[in-house]
Design an enzyme around this catalytic site. Structure first.
Site, mmCIF file in Angstrom:
data_model
loop_
_atom_site.group_PDB
_atom_site.id
_atom_site.type_symbol
_atom_site.label_atom_id
_atom_site.label_comp_id
_atom_site.label_asym_id
_atom_site.label_seq_id
_atom_site.Cartn_x
_atom_site.Cartn_y
_atom_site.Cartn_z
ATOM 1 N N ASP A 91 9.322 46.665 50.366
ATOM 2 C CA ASP A 91 9.108 47.979 49.760
ATOM 3 C C ASP A 91 8.568 47.857 48.330
ATOM 4 O O ASP A 91 9.238 47.326 47.450
ATOM 5 C CB ASP A 91 10.473 48.702 49.787
ATOM 6 C CG ASP A 91 10.362 50.172 49.477
ATOM 7 O OD1 ASP A 91 9.274 50.622 49.083
ATOM 8 O OD2 ASP A 91 11.376 50.870 49.633
ATOM 9 N N ASP B 204 8.813 59.194 51.848
ATOM 10 C CA ASP B 204 10.056 59.216 52.629
ATOM 11 C C ASP B 204 10.204 60.520 53.414
ATOM 12 O O ASP B 204 9.968 61.602 52.894
ATOM 13 C CB ASP B 204 11.259 59.068 51.702
ATOM 14 C CG ASP B 204 11.341 57.666 51.131
ATOM 15 O OD1 ASP B 204 10.361 56.904 51.267
ATOM 16 O OD2 ASP B 204 12.377 57.332 50.545
HETATM 17 C C1 GLA Z 1 12.154 53.752 49.434
HETATM 18 C C2 GLA Z 1 11.814 53.654 50.909
HETATM 19 C C3 GLA Z 1 13.005 54.104 51.735
HETATM 20 C C4 GLA Z 1 14.196 53.218 51.404
HETATM 21 C C5 GLA Z 1 14.482 53.252 49.909
HETATM 22 C C6 GLA Z 1 15.526 52.223 49.506
HETATM 23 O O1 GLA Z 1 12.363 55.063 49.043
HETATM 24 O O2 GLA Z 1 10.679 54.428 51.194
HETATM 25 O O3 GLA Z 1 12.704 54.047 53.109
HETATM 26 O O4 GLA Z 1 13.935 51.921 51.853
HETATM 27 O O5 GLA Z 1 13.307 52.981 49.150
HETATM 28 O O6 GLA Z 1 15.817 52.245 48.151
#
Ligand code: GLA
Length: 757
Positions: free
Chosen positions: A508, A571
């Site tokens: 990520d 998200d």
């Molecule tokens: C980002 C990702 C999420 C999750 C969070 C974890 O927002 O897009 O899917 O993995 O980080 O902190």
């Protein structure tokens, strides 16, 4: 039909009465004709400013959908309207004015006639956000924008033109005003009394008994509220009311009354639950509605059925782990003919393990037997470079537990994956998201925090159940949750993951944004290439999941950095706005999807979610959840359940175990659906399947039932075809040229068209 009615709480009387009532509708609509400009200037808040040259914009849709694709930063909206004194006429109380501005992504300030009336979301930075701000501070895009002013507030110009100016700031992804409603009205009964249907889900017991708990709250501090409460249930197909009951309620200030209703109904047939409160004095009423869950997937037969993917990719020498997923009355006996040398099958649990040394393809003949009969299916094993030849199916901790994930919760989830039978439908991965990390030690080894005392032991426990396990990190120094990332430790981290037994890595971007604040295409790829090399050195097949929210059209280069899947969006949340905006915008990525290279529109938001530690039941309606699973299956998306698996209710389990729906997702050809038709009201998506048939999704985007028409020439089909409803697993007859299907609000009909032989 037998009807059972139970009301608990402070119910004074149960009466069958007809309640006449009027809904509060006196409002000025603000849903058309807004002016819009990107940029930022305080003068734009003032009524005197001339916005004649500004563009017009629809406030119900994000600006990306209206010609401002890719725009992030400040933008202003302006709207001029009369606020008539007559608004006060029909309301039960008229001391406050309410301005509703839908939702705004990410945050906003609102001005009325040049004066600030509200700030929503995080602080708006007066200048461009510094690099530090880029570390993904979330906006408040999901909050309803609701601004209330006393009727005598001098900022309101009664019976004159008023200017509403909205200064919005978007950090990334979708931007600006969206959703609904956009209107001005006086505050009314709905601001004084709340009917809350969301605190707990419908419970289904047996084949027909539905129980719903809900509450009524007096939101006022001083008033006693008295009235009638009508509870109804109506069939969605014909509007016929099959259950109703009425009671009197008397609510002291701030009082909350809990109620419970039970009734019988055919749970396969969609129905609506409605609660209406009518105030005794004013005869004003408010209504809350919720769709009752309807169960479409038939129970699997007692005879064996093999449900796992038809193709499996593995690299030479990597540990092989494949579970033959099958349903049927236990005990099941598993067999495999023509297993290549190096592999063995455990006949009791269907686990194939071992390793294969040479590249090549093998067809294995699987058989599963029980006392009722047997099933067989070919499994194609491809030993080569590319893994994850069908989209990964599993669970991820983020949408439920957020940063509160722990070893215990992961074990419980793995146990539930097995005990609920999800494993028998092909669900495989148990993925730990952010929140497991500590620091790197002096030798560069990543340490786990106190919530994860022994990662290798956890991995082998999950493997012992026939499941696989995943982990999470960031190419930056810190993860999005502020934990230690992999920056500078990529090779060591990959070796550690492999030695623990990890099968999946979600990587990520997060704080890598501080290292490359305005990344060029090469800078976007760089950290992902680095981890690619590290993973390839580990003697283990680790699904490589890129997470950078779609930056730089990642779908066009994700394969180049060896990604097995890549997030295409920000998200997801458990709302229709989020689901439909993300889901229906995936057409642009379709051409890049292929076996082992999947577009990932983010994880599933069904069941009990909450981003931890407190959970709530998904805010998606049952129809929206059918849309979610259908669309993600058509999109060949990774299916990662985001809820607490220990609290799977009958509806959610049924939703996740339709083998015909999952088979579309897992189709070996790996062709992602394309958008065939789109309008304000509906979408049609179609996907070619390996056996020459077509999977088609008919989606209703409106809030009313809708007949969705399909022209078969749109999907290049001539002649007669057999139509099968995939959710109910029923054949619907032959079609030629054109067919139509009735689709529920925000719902779907998922069908397969097979050649008529
Ligand atoms: C980002 C990702 C999420 C999750 C969070 C974890 O927002 O897009 O899917 O993995 O980080 O902190």
């Amino acid at each position: 039909m037998k009807k059972l009615f139970i009301l608990t709480g402070i119910v004074t009387l149960i009466l069958m009465i007809s309640c006449n009532r009027t809904n509060e509708t006196n409002a000025v609509m603000l849903d058309k004709g807004w002016k819009f400009k990107t940029g930022d200037d305080p003068a734009w808040a003032t009524p005197a400013f001339d916005d004649a040259s500004w563009a017009t914009i629809d406030p119900k849709k994000i600006w990306e959908d209206q010609g401002y694709n890719g725009y992030n930063g400040f933008a202003w909206y302006r709207y001029k309207t009369l606020i008539p004194n007559s608004l006060k006429d029909q309301t039960s109380i008229s001391d406050s004015l309410k301005i509703l501005l839908g939702k705004i992504d990410d945050c906003d300030q609102v001005f009325l006639n040049g004066e600030l009336i509200g700030v929503n979301g995080r602080t708006i930075y007066s200048q461009s956000p510094s690099s530090q701000d880029f570390t993904r501070e979330q906006g408040k895009w999901y909050l309803e924008r609701r601004y209330i002013l006393a009727a005598n507030d001098p900022r309101i110009h009664w019976d004159q033109e008023n200017l509403i100016a909205v200064r919005s700031y978007d950090q990334g992804g979708a931007g600006g005003m969206f959703s609904k409603p956009f209107e001005i009205s006086m505050t009314g009964l709905s601001d004084r009394l709340k009917i809350d249907l969301t605190s707990s889900p419908f419970a289904i017991s047996g084949d027909s008994l539905v129980t719903k708990n809900f509450s009524i709250v007096n939101l006022t501090g001083k008033e006693q509220l008295q009235g009638e409460l009508v509870v109804e249930a109506l069939h969605c197909n014909n509007g016929i009311r099959f259950f109703s009951a009425c009671s009197r309620v008397d609510l002291a200030p701030h009082l909350k009354i809990d109620k419970s209703v039970s009734f019988s109904e055919d749970i396969a047939s969609p129905a609506m639950f409605k609660v209406t409160f009518t105030e005794s004095n004013t005869r004003k009423s408010i209504t809350a509605k919720a769709e009752i869950p309807y169960i479409l997937t038939p129970k699997p037969p007692l005879t064996p059925r093999i449900n796992s993917a038809k193709v499996f990719g593995v690299r030479p020498w990597s540990p092989f782990l494949f579970k033959v997923a099958a349903t049927g009355q236990p005990p099941l006996k598993y067999k495999a003919a023509d297993l290549p040398e190096g592999l063995t099958l455990n006949p009791e649990n269907g686990l194939i393990t071992g390793s294969l040394k040479k590249k090549g393809e093998y067809i294995v003949k699987l058989t599963v037997e029980n006392q009722q009969g047997y099933a067989d299916r070919d499994l194609k094993i491809i030993v080569g470079d590319i893994i994850s030849l069908t989209p990964p199916m599993g669970w991820n901790s983020w949408n439920c537990w957020g940063l509160s994930v722990s070893d215990k919760k992961v074990r419980q989830s793995a146990n539930a994956m097995k005990s609920t039978g999800l494993i028998d439908h092909g669900w495989t991965y148990i993925n730990i998201d952010d929140g497991w990390e500590d620091t790197h030690d002096k030798n560069g080894n990543i340490l786990t925090n106190a919530k994860f005392p022994n990662m290798p032991a956890l991995c082998s426990y999950v493997h012992s159940l026939g499941l696989k396990i995943g982990i999470y990190s960031s190419p930056g120094p810190k993860t999005c949750g502020g934990y230690e990332g992999s920056y500078g430790f990529e090779a060591k981290d990959a070796m550690n993951y492999a030695s623990w037994g990890i099968d999946y890595l979600k990587y990520d971007w997060c704080s890598y944004g501080n290292i490359a604040p305005n990344p060029t295409p090469e800078q976007l790829k760089k950290p992902y290439k680095e981890m690619k090399h590290a993973l390839r050195k580990a003697n283990r097949d680790i699904h490589y999941s890129l997470c950078q929210y779609g930056m730089g059209d990642v779908w066009s280069w994700g394969a180049e950095v060896d990604g097995n899947s890549w997030r295409t969006t920000g998200d997801i949340e458990d709302t229709w706005e989020s689901l439909s905006t993300i889901g229906f915008s995936q057409g642009k990525c379709s051409p890049w999807s292929a076996p082992g290279r999947w577009n990932d529109p983010d994880m599933l938001t069904v069941g009990w979610v909450g981003w931890g530690p407190a959970l709530h039941y998904t805010r998606l309606t049952p129809s929206e959840q059918y849309t979610h699973i259908s669309l993600w299956s058509l999109l060949a998306a990774p299916l990662l359940i985001g809820c607490d698996l220990e609290q799977l209710d009958a509806f959610t389990l049924n939703l996740l175990t339709n083998d015909e729906v999952l088979a579309i997702n897992q189709d070996p050809m790996g062709k992602q659906a394309m958008q065939i038709r789109t309008s304000d009201d509906y979408e049609i998506w179609a996907r070619d399947l390996e056996d020459g048939s077509k999977a088609i999704g008919l989606f209703n985007k409106t809030e009313k039932p809708l007949n969705v028409p399909v022209e078969m020439t749109d999907v290049q089909l001539e002649g007669k075809w057999l139509l099968r409803d995939v959710w109910t697993q029923c054949d619907l007859g032959k079609v030629r040229g054109h067919f139509e299907m009735k689709v529920l609000p925000h719902g779907v009909r998922l069908v397969i068209l097979r050649q008529n032989q």
